[in-house]
Scaffold this active site. Structure first.
Site, PDB file in Angstrom:
ATOM      1  N   ARG A 114      37.249  32.667  38.587  1.00 39.95           N
ATOM      2  CA  ARG A 114      37.852  33.708  37.736  1.00 39.95           C
ATOM      3  C   ARG A 114      39.272  33.912  38.251  1.00 39.95           C
ATOM      4  NH1 ARG A 114      35.913  38.302  34.675  1.00 39.95           N
ATOM      5  NH2 ARG A 114      37.204  40.171  34.921  1.00 39.95           N
ATOM      6  N   HIS A 142      37.899  32.678  27.878  1.00 42.34           N
ATOM      7  CA  HIS A 142      36.791  33.387  28.533  1.00 42.34           C
ATOM      8  C   HIS A 142      35.478  32.866  27.928  1.00 42.34           C
ATOM      9  CE1 HIS A 142      34.660  36.166  30.839  1.00 42.34           C
ATOM     10  NE2 HIS A 142      35.092  37.328  30.360  1.00 42.34           N
ATOM     11  N   GLN A 145      31.928  34.673  28.306  1.00 44.12           N
ATOM     12  CA  GLN A 145      31.769  35.860  27.471  1.00 44.12           C
ATOM     13  C   GLN A 145      31.294  35.476  26.075  1.00 44.12           C
ATOM     14  OE1 GLN A 145      32.380  39.324  28.325  1.00 44.12           O
ATOM     15  NE2 GLN A 145      31.244  39.523  26.405  1.00 44.12           N
ATOM     16  N   ASP A 236      39.206  44.285  22.160  1.00 52.79           N
ATOM     17  CA  ASP A 236      39.376  44.169  23.611  1.00 52.79           C
ATOM     18  C   ASP A 236      40.527  45.086  23.997  1.00 52.79           C
ATOM     19  OD1 ASP A 236      39.187  43.329  26.231  1.00 52.79           O
ATOM     20  OD2 ASP A 236      40.033  41.342  25.892  1.00 52.79           O
ATOM     21  N   CYS A 276      34.030  43.403  25.050  1.00 50.76           N
ATOM     22  CA  CYS A 276      33.640  42.688  26.267  1.00 50.76           C
ATOM     23  C   CYS A 276      33.604  43.593  27.490  1.00 50.76           C
ATOM     24  CB  CYS A 276      34.567  41.499  26.497  1.00 50.76           C
ATOM     25  SG  CYS A 276      36.315  41.938  26.521  1.00 50.76           S
ATOM     26  N   ARG A 304      25.224  38.616  29.572  1.00 48.46           N
ATOM     27  CA  ARG A 304      26.022  37.752  30.431  1.00 48.46           C
ATOM     28  C   ARG A 304      25.103  37.044  31.430  1.00 48.46           C
ATOM     29  NH1 ARG A 304      31.462  38.765  31.124  1.00 48.46           N
ATOM     30  NH2 ARG A 304      31.351  36.854  32.349  1.00 48.46           N
TER      31      ARG A 304
END
Length: 322
Positions: A114, A142, A145, A236, A276, A304
């Site tokens: 990440r 991402h 996600q 987001d 998210c 997730r």
């Protein structure tokens, strides 16, 4: 059952949703659903020792609640061991990224990264051909996600083909991976963004080139047009990690792109709300929408774990114990 779903899968890295084709992506979602169903079995689950004797490195440049927790738990629930390295040791501050990768491939089977630049995960993967590299978030994409999000939509809708997912806000990493997944899975994707924050043209072109089942991607400047008739509305934060110096400029640019009750009325009846997380109530979304009965944000967060367990199995199922 789990073994049957893994048949024919041979992907080394997962740096982008587009590292899977449509069949593999759907198989990953199906496998995630199966793993979710068997999780209550604990150590009696068929996957409980799938990664026995294997180690997975977690390399995080950015703060994380959901991504770190769920990957750490996922590795452990599959019988493996997670190794978390400090960012200043793991990602180029102390020694070149390529050297870190070439060391780790001698000890672990996978690295979950990440970080900020997509080039970092690409460099990592190129430097260590025996190491499975997973993009757990970069500024560009991402993909993990998106796996969880489409598992969540499958649970809500049953069948996703022909549905419309609308995104309101920055054409960022989350929007990119959602667009990729929607195209592969036959879901129409619409996005509304202010000038200068649109989804990159290369992403649009990629989506159109891999589109399945007639899935369309359409870009708007008017959020009401983008969400009109949509089956789910996604947003987001306006300012992501690393963009803090732009926060005031971004608040001004995105002021008309807040997802609120008025905007949701333009969407289809019973449209789902997605985010998210973390969310900033009163900025990109109002509290009443985030906490509404059609909000599935915590289902996304839960999923997730299951989506990432499925991803690890798909990548690592052929590895021998080290």
């Amino acid at each position: 059952m789990i073994e049957a779903q893994l048949a024919g899968v041979n992907k080394r890295d997962f740096l982008s949703v587009l590292d899977f084709d449509a069949i593999e992506l759907e198989r990953c979602v199906d496998l995630a659903a199966a793993l979710k169903r068997e999780r209550p079995l604990g150590l009696r689950a068929s996957s409980a020792s799938a990664l026995a004797g294997l180690h997975v490195a977690l390399l995080f440049d950015k703060p994380s609640l959901r991504t770190w927790s769920t990957f750490d738990i996922a590795v452990r629930e599959l019988g493996g061991a997670a190794v978390t390295l400090p960012a200043d040791v793991a990602l180029g501050a102390r020694e070149p990224v390529a050297d870190v990768a070439r060391n780790l491939e001698r000890w672990v089977v996978a690295a979950v990264i990440r970080t900020f630049a997509q080039t970092t995960v690409v460099e990592f993967a190129l430097a260590a051909p025996r190491l499975h590299v997973i993009n757990a978030l970069t500024d560009a994409e991402h993909p993990c996600q998106a796996l969880a999000d489409f598992l969540t939509l499958r649970e809500q809708w049953g069948e996703w083909r022909g549905r419309t997912l609308a995104f309101v806000g920055d054409g960022n990493n989350v929007a990119t991976s959602l667009a990729h997944a929607a195209a592969l899975l036959g879901v129409h994707f619409t996005i509304a963004s202010p000038d200068g924050y649109e989804l990159p043209q290369r992403v649009v072109d990629d989506c159109r080139s891999v589109s399945q089942q007639g899935a369309e991607i359409r870009l708007f400047s008017d959020p009401a047009e983008a969400v009109r008739g949509a089956h789910a509305v996604y947003t987001d934060v306006w300012t992501s990690m690393g963009q803090e110096e732009e926060s005031e400029e971004r608040r001004n640019a995105f002021a008309a792109y807040q997802v609120n009750a008025e905007l949701m009325r333009h969407a289809g009846k019973g449209a789902l709300f997605m985010h998210c997380l973390p969310a900033r109530r009163g900025e990109e979304v109002t509290a009443d929408v985030l906490e509404s009965r059609t909000s599935i944000v915590f289902d996304q967060a839960e999923n997730r774990l299951h989506a990432q367990k499925a991803l690890l199995l798909m990548l690592l199922s052929g590895n021998q114990r080290r």
